[in-house]
Design an enzyme around this catalytic site. Structure first.
Site, PDB file in Angstrom:
ATOM      1  N   ASN A 187       0.834  -1.205   0.000  1.00  0.00           N
ATOM      2  CA  ASN A 187       0.000   0.000   0.000  1.00  0.00           C
ATOM      3  C   ASN A 187       0.870   1.257   0.000  1.00  0.00           C
ATOM      4  OD1 ASN A 187       0.644  -0.721   2.732  1.00  0.00           O
ATOM      5  ND2 ASN A 187      -0.984   0.595   3.511  1.00  0.00           N
TER       6      ASN A 187
ATOM      7  N   GLU B 263       0.238   5.288   0.666  1.00  0.00           N
ATOM      8  CA  GLU B 263      -0.720   6.301   1.094  1.00  0.00           C
ATOM      9  C   GLU B 263      -0.364   7.674   0.534  1.00  0.00           C
ATOM     10  OE1 GLU B 263      -2.144   4.106   5.219  1.00  0.00           O
ATOM     11  OE2 GLU B 263      -0.885   5.905   5.345  1.00  0.00           O
TER      12      GLU B 263
ATOM     13  N   CYS C  83      -4.177   0.912  -2.452  1.00  0.00           N
ATOM     14  CA  CYS C  83      -4.100  -0.358  -1.735  1.00  0.00           C
ATOM     15  C   CYS C  83      -2.978  -1.221  -2.326  1.00  0.00           C
ATOM     16  CB  CYS C  83      -5.419  -1.103  -1.832  1.00  0.00           C
ATOM     17  SG  CYS C  83      -6.789  -0.329  -0.956  1.00  0.00           S
TER      18      CYS C  83
ATOM     19  N   GLU D 114      -3.149  -4.190  -3.379  1.00  0.00           N
ATOM     20  CA  GLU D 114      -3.599  -4.939  -4.547  1.00  0.00           C
ATOM     21  C   GLU D 114      -3.507  -4.122  -5.832  1.00  0.00           C
ATOM     22  OE1 GLU D 114      -5.655  -6.656  -0.921  1.00  0.00           O
ATOM     23  OE2 GLU D 114      -5.100  -4.672  -1.673  1.00  0.00           O
TER      24      GLU D 114
ATOM     25  N   CYS E 282     -10.039  -5.403   0.707  1.00  0.00           N
ATOM     26  CA  CYS E 282     -11.248  -4.600   0.813  1.00  0.00           C
ATOM     27  C   CYS E 282     -12.149  -4.857  -0.391  1.00  0.00           C
ATOM     28  CB  CYS E 282     -10.897  -3.109   0.909  1.00  0.00           C
ATOM     29  SG  CYS E 282     -10.235  -2.407  -0.625  1.00  0.00           S
TER      30      CYS E 282
ATOM     31  N   CYS F 230     -10.703  -3.904  -3.827  1.00  0.00           N
ATOM     32  CA  CYS F 230      -9.609  -4.776  -4.234  1.00  0.00           C
ATOM     33  C   CYS F 230     -10.093  -6.191  -4.570  1.00  0.00           C
ATOM     34  CB  CYS F 230      -8.542  -4.809  -3.150  1.00  0.00           C
ATOM     35  SG  CYS F 230      -7.670  -3.231  -3.027  1.00  0.00           S
TER      36      CYS F 230
END
Length: 237
Positions: free
Chosen positions: A44, A46, A55, A57, A88, A91
């Site tokens: 990930n 940010e 993310c 993925e 999530c 993803c």
């Protein structure tokens, strides 16, 4: 293909250590086994503008295509403790797109398929239903203003000595005082093998569908109650 889950998780843990997560302090790593045997990873990343964070993925899928493409067979996603972490919702959609329903995701006590994690998923097959070779022909752009108006008449026809079905979309709204009561064909339908397919074509154009059977009898396949003069409702055979 045999899946070495400990090795895949180890690759995900290594990727997790590279995560950029200064805002949430929640690093995530992911590793995926591709159908040609290679392993791709992601972590990930940010952003100070929280909503544009990526993310793990997302990085995985980018790596998949940057290194040759293919289909994901198995995926291991881990948290800061190196334990399996569920992707999530967004993803899961990414993994479904690039691995399909049978792609495995590591979970405890056992891996789960994407079909289990994202039941009744929207995917490429749904696009094909609209734009693929077997899709119902779309309303021509020049007729878009007529969508929801007029009437479609579905009727039998002959093609190569065999009975087929077709239809036509006309301006008539079925009421003599309607603004668009003037007659006139808007669109001729293509050839369909069944009446049901022709009705489907019609319903993408207007809720008013009249089916003419081989004997010339009328039935209503549209929405709501049959109009006056058409007493029977069409039933798919």
């Amino acid at each position: 293909m045999e899946i070495d889950w400990p090795a895949l998780r180890a690759a995900a843990i290594e990727a997790m250590r590279q995560a950029y997560a200064p805002y949430s302090d929640f690093p995530v790593g992911v590793a995926g086994l591709v159908d040609d045997g290679r392993v791709v990873v992601g972590c990930n990343v940010e952003n100070a503008s929280y909503g544009v964070g990526l993310c793990a993925e997302c990085g995985l899928v980018s790596s998949l295509h940057a290194t040759g493409g293919g289909r994901l067979i198995a995926v291991s996603c881990v948290d800061a403790n190196g334990l399996p972490l569920m992707p999530c919702g967004r993803c899961r959609q990414l993994l479904y797109e690039h691995g399909g329903a049978e792609c495995l995701v590591e979970a405890l006590p056992r891996p789960l398929t994407m079909a289990q994690l994202l039941p009744n998923a929207f995917g490429p097959d749904d696009i094909d239903k609209v734009t693929g070779p077997s899709a119902v022909p779309a309303v021509p752009p020049q007729l878009a203003k007529w969508r929801g108006r007029g009437t479609v008449f579905v009727h039998p026809d002959l093609s190569g000595g065999e009975q087929v079905w077709t239809g036509y979309w006309e301006r008539s709204a079925g009421t003599p005082d309607a603004i668009d009561a003037e007659k006139g064909i808007l669109e001729e339908g293509p050839i369909f093998s069944t009446a049901a397919a022709a009705v489907t074509w019609g319903l993408t154009r207007t809720p008013r569908i009249v089916v003419v059977d081989v004997d010339g009898a009328l039935s209503w396949a549209g929405e709501g109650e049959p109009p006056e003069g058409i007493g029977t409702r069409w039933e798919q055979s």
